[in-house]
Design a protein around this motif. Structure first.
Motif, PDB file in Angstrom:
ATOM      1  N   ASN A  22     -22.914  32.664   0.100  1.00  0.00           N
ATOM      2  CA  ASN A  22     -22.082  31.405   0.027  1.00  0.00           C
ATOM      3  C   ASN A  22     -22.904  30.458   0.735  1.00  0.00           C
ATOM      4  O   ASN A  22     -23.724  30.910   1.508  1.00  0.00           O
ATOM      5  CB  ASN A  22     -20.778  31.627   0.733  1.00  0.00           C
ATOM      6  CG  ASN A  22     -20.686  32.788   1.779  1.00  0.00           C
ATOM      7  OD1 ASN A  22     -21.151  32.320   3.060  1.00  0.00           O
ATOM      8  ND2 ASN A  22     -20.094  33.862   1.873  1.00  0.00           N
ATOM      9  N   LEU A  23     -22.821  29.224   0.284  1.00  0.00           N
ATOM     10  CA  LEU A  23     -23.427  28.053   0.651  1.00  0.00           C
ATOM     11  C   LEU A  23     -22.595  26.920   1.278  1.00  0.00           C
ATOM     12  O   LEU A  23     -21.254  26.846   0.580  1.00  0.00           O
ATOM     13  CB  LEU A  23     -24.106  27.570  -0.417  1.00  0.00           C
ATOM     14  CG  LEU A  23     -24.888  28.451  -1.342  1.00  0.00           C
ATOM     15  CD1 LEU A  23     -25.310  27.829  -2.750  1.00  0.00           C
ATOM     16  CD2 LEU A  23     -26.163  28.895  -0.640  1.00  0.00           C
ATOM     17  N   SER A  24     -22.867  26.104   2.152  1.00  0.00           N
ATOM     18  CA  SER A  24     -22.266  25.084   2.627  1.00  0.00           C
ATOM     19  C   SER A  24     -23.041  23.990   3.008  1.00  0.00           C
ATOM     20  O   SER A  24     -24.297  24.101   3.334  1.00  0.00           O
ATOM     21  CB  SER A  24     -21.227  25.490   3.945  1.00  0.00           C
ATOM     22  OG  SER A  24     -22.164  25.859   4.865  1.00  0.00           O
ATOM     23  N   ALA A  25     -22.446  22.708   3.360  1.00  0.00           N
ATOM     24  CA  ALA A  25     -23.108  21.694   3.708  1.00  0.00           C
ATOM     25  C   ALA A  25     -22.214  20.625   4.031  1.00  0.00           C
ATOM     26  O   ALA A  25     -21.034  20.376   3.498  1.00  0.00           O
ATOM     27  CB  ALA A  25     -24.060  20.738   2.753  1.00  0.00           C
ATOM     28  N   ARG A  26     -22.508  19.710   5.252  1.00  0.00           N
ATOM     29  CA  ARG A  26     -21.708  18.754   5.945  1.00  0.00           C
ATOM     30  C   ARG A  26     -21.511  17.387   4.900  1.00  0.00           C
ATOM     31  O   ARG A  26     -22.686  17.380   4.137  1.00  0.00           O
ATOM     32  CB  ARG A  26     -22.164  18.301   7.288  1.00  0.00           C
ATOM     33  CG  ARG A  26     -22.125  19.267   8.316  1.00  0.00           C
ATOM     34  CD  ARG A  26     -22.510  18.448   9.688  1.00  0.00           C
ATOM     35  NE  ARG A  26     -23.120  19.408  10.565  1.00  0.00           N
ATOM     36  CZ  ARG A  26     -22.121  19.682  11.558  1.00  0.00           C
ATOM     37  NH1 ARG A  26     -21.095  19.148  11.876  1.00  0.00           N
ATOM     38  NH2 ARG A  26     -22.602  20.564  12.695  1.00  0.00           N
ATOM     39  N   LEU A  27     -20.398  16.983   4.857  1.00  0.00           N
ATOM     40  CA  LEU A  27     -20.546  15.753   4.095  1.00  0.00           C
ATOM     41  C   LEU A  27     -21.056  14.712   4.930  1.00  0.00           C
ATOM     42  O   LEU A  27     -20.856  14.557   6.037  1.00  0.00           O
ATOM     43  CB  LEU A  27     -18.883  15.315   3.529  1.00  0.00           C
ATOM     44  CG  LEU A  27     -18.312  16.269   2.720  1.00  0.00           C
ATOM     45  CD1 LEU A  27     -16.913  16.032   2.841  1.00  0.00           C
ATOM     46  CD2 LEU A  27     -18.769  16.118   1.496  1.00  0.00           C
ATOM     47  N   PRO A  28     -21.957  13.880   4.212  1.00  0.00           N
ATOM     48  CA  PRO A  28     -22.778  12.558   4.821  1.00  0.00           C
ATOM     49  C   PRO A  28     -21.651  11.846   5.657  1.00  0.00           C
ATOM     50  O   PRO A  28     -20.538  11.246   5.075  1.00  0.00           O
ATOM     51  CB  PRO A  28     -23.333  11.822   3.603  1.00  0.00           C
ATOM     52  CG  PRO A  28     -23.428  12.737   2.584  1.00  0.00           C
ATOM     53  CD  PRO A  28     -22.120  13.609   2.662  1.00  0.00           C
TER      54      PRO A  28
ATOM     55  N   THR B 294     -18.639  26.898  -0.935  1.00  0.00           N
ATOM     56  CA  THR B 294     -18.164  27.463  -2.174  1.00  0.00           C
ATOM     57  C   THR B 294     -16.849  28.276  -1.901  1.00  0.00           C
ATOM     58  O   THR B 294     -16.620  29.054  -1.010  1.00  0.00           O
ATOM     59  CB  THR B 294     -19.362  28.690  -2.458  1.00  0.00           C
ATOM     60  OG1 THR B 294     -19.671  29.377  -1.106  1.00  0.00           O
ATOM     61  CG2 THR B 294     -20.573  27.891  -2.817  1.00  0.00           C
ATOM     62  N   GLY B 295     -16.181  28.303  -3.128  1.00  0.00           N
ATOM     63  CA  GLY B 295     -14.965  28.851  -3.302  1.00  0.00           C
ATOM     64  C   GLY B 295     -15.025  30.448  -3.301  1.00  0.00           C
ATOM     65  O   GLY B 295     -16.009  30.799  -3.686  1.00  0.00           O
ATOM     66  N   ALA B 296     -14.013  31.042  -2.950  1.00  0.00           N
ATOM     67  CA  ALA B 296     -13.922  32.536  -3.344  1.00  0.00           C
ATOM     68  C   ALA B 296     -14.221  32.968  -4.445  1.00  0.00           C
ATOM     69  O   ALA B 296     -13.800  32.363  -5.718  1.00  0.00           O
ATOM     70  CB  ALA B 296     -12.302  32.817  -2.904  1.00  0.00           C
ATOM     71  N   GLY B 297     -15.203  33.877  -4.605  1.00  0.00           N
ATOM     72  CA  GLY B 297     -15.308  34.630  -5.993  1.00  0.00           C
ATOM     73  C   GLY B 297     -16.443  33.935  -6.913  1.00  0.00           C
ATOM     74  O   GLY B 297     -16.501  34.442  -8.030  1.00  0.00           O
TER      75      GLY B 297
ATOM     76  N   SER C   3     -14.458  33.619   1.462  1.00  0.00           N
ATOM     77  CA  SER C   3     -13.772  34.426   2.611  1.00  0.00           C
ATOM     78  C   SER C   3     -14.704  34.166   3.994  1.00  0.00           C
ATOM     79  O   SER C   3     -14.487  34.475   5.160  1.00  0.00           O
ATOM     80  CB  SER C   3     -13.941  35.937   2.385  1.00  0.00           C
ATOM     81  OG  SER C   3     -15.108  36.671   2.110  1.00  0.00           O
ATOM     82  N   GLU C   4     -15.968  33.813   3.741  1.00  0.00           N
ATOM     83  CA  GLU C   4     -17.042  33.639   4.949  1.00  0.00           C
ATOM     84  C   GLU C   4     -16.888  32.305   5.561  1.00  0.00           C
ATOM     85  O   GLU C   4     -17.965  31.747   6.244  1.00  0.00           O
ATOM     86  CB  GLU C   4     -18.448  34.039   4.581  1.00  0.00           C
ATOM     87  CG  GLU C   4     -18.508  35.453   4.227  1.00  0.00           C
ATOM     88  CD  GLU C   4     -18.816  36.427   5.360  1.00  0.00           C
ATOM     89  OE1 GLU C   4     -18.379  35.714   6.428  1.00  0.00           O
ATOM     90  OE2 GLU C   4     -19.263  37.337   5.070  1.00  0.00           O
ATOM     91  N   TRP C   5     -15.900  31.455   5.260  1.00  0.00           N
ATOM     92  CA  TRP C   5     -15.894  29.995   5.580  1.00  0.00           C
ATOM     93  C   TRP C   5     -16.105  30.082   7.125  1.00  0.00           C
ATOM     94  O   TRP C   5     -16.569  29.085   7.698  1.00  0.00           O
ATOM     95  CB  TRP C   5     -14.718  29.373   5.151  1.00  0.00           C
ATOM     96  CG  TRP C   5     -13.292  29.993   5.833  1.00  0.00           C
ATOM     97  CD1 TRP C   5     -12.589  30.747   5.201  1.00  0.00           C
ATOM     98  CD2 TRP C   5     -12.568  29.292   6.858  1.00  0.00           C
ATOM     99  NE1 TRP C   5     -11.461  30.940   5.864  1.00  0.00           N
ATOM    100  CE2 TRP C   5     -11.486  30.035   6.999  1.00  0.00           C
ATOM    101  CE3 TRP C   5     -13.206  28.336   7.806  1.00  0.00           C
ATOM    102  CZ2 TRP C   5     -10.626  29.795   8.096  1.00  0.00           C
ATOM    103  CZ3 TRP C   5     -12.267  28.344   8.934  1.00  0.00           C
ATOM    104  CH2 TRP C   5     -10.960  29.051   9.245  1.00  0.00           C
ATOM    105  N   LYS C   6     -15.433  30.990   7.881  1.00  0.00           N
ATOM    106  CA  LYS C   6     -15.774  30.826   9.375  1.00  0.00           C
ATOM    107  C   LYS C   6     -17.251  31.048   9.993  1.00  0.00           C
ATOM    108  O   LYS C   6     -17.444  30.455  10.792  1.00  0.00           O
ATOM    109  CB  LYS C   6     -14.907  32.039  10.025  1.00  0.00           C
ATOM    110  CG  LYS C   6     -13.494  32.016   9.833  1.00  0.00           C
ATOM    111  CD  LYS C   6     -12.824  32.967  10.594  1.00  0.00           C
ATOM    112  CE  LYS C   6     -11.025  33.214  10.332  1.00  0.00           C
ATOM    113  NZ  LYS C   6     -10.470  34.371  10.643  1.00  0.00           N
TER     114      LYS C   6
END
Length: 211
Positions: A33-39, A47-50, A79-82
């Motif tokens: 899964n991938l994430s990034a802070r909004l500017p 990324t959403g589940a699945g 599911s890994e958002w934490k």
């Protein structure tokens, strides 16, 4: 990668990382899964589940805040958002978290062999590697242990699971993810040659850290 101004641009950069990660064998299908802070915000996209990382679109990302509340986007976050949330809470300098399932990094950790930084790129981008014992995916234990390691490392191996790589932007986080696995592959090859000591000079590594 260029600086981004909008959520759409940020999601497009993450989608490109997802495509490249699958293409390079750093993750399969809907793993990772991938994430990034909004500017300019205390929110981040994840990324959403699945979702399959090589098929991501803007609509596949959930918007969340650091309190763990969904504020927009896809209805169900990964599911890994934490894992992402806790890292952002302890590392205000980190704007992107790339969580993948690199095979050699996970294998070396499983057999008790440390990943060695051998090239200049390994030393410059990875710098140091934290490790986290196995915890169930999506658990508070995994998220908290990863955040603790993130206090001192930009690359963290999650035992029997995967890795998290952190960066000030999407490009840097992905560079670290790629170099972490390349270092693991180089270490694996050195071990097959019977070498258990080759590594980037420690004195040069210290100099890079203070550069």
């Amino acid at each position: 990668m260029k600086p981004v101004q909008t959520r759409e641009e940020l999601c497009e950069q993450l989608a490109e990382v997802g495509r490249l990660a699958v293409e390079r064998g750093l993750v399969l299908a809907s793993g990772g899964n991938l994430s990034a802070r909004l500017p300019g915000s205390d929110e981040y996209v994840v990324t959403g589940a699945g979702t399959w990382l090589d098929r991501l679109e803007v609509a596949d990302f959930t918007v969340m805040n650091l309190a763990g509340e969904r504020t927009g986007g896809a209805e169900r976050p990964s599911s890994e958002w934490k894992l992402h949330q806790r890292t952002y809470q302890v590392r205000p300098d980190v704007n992107c978290v790339v969580h993948l399932h690199p095979q050699h990094a996970v294998l070396l950790d499983a057999v008790g062999e440390p990943i060695r930084l051998i090239t200049l790129d390994h030393a410059y981008y990875v710098r140091s590697i934290g490790t986290v014992p196995y915890h169930p995916n999506g658990s508070d234990e995994l998220a908290d242990a990863s955040a603790e390691q993130a206090l001192t490392h930009d690359c963290v191996v999650l035992s029997h699971h995967g890795s998290s790589s952190l960066g000030a932007d999407v490009g840097m986080a992905f560079r670290r993810a790629m170099n972490l696995e390349e270092a693991a592959v180089a270490t694996y090859r050195a071990l097959t040659l019977g070498n258990a000591t080759a590594a980037f000079p420690s004195s040069a590594l210290a100099a890079l850290h203070h550069a």
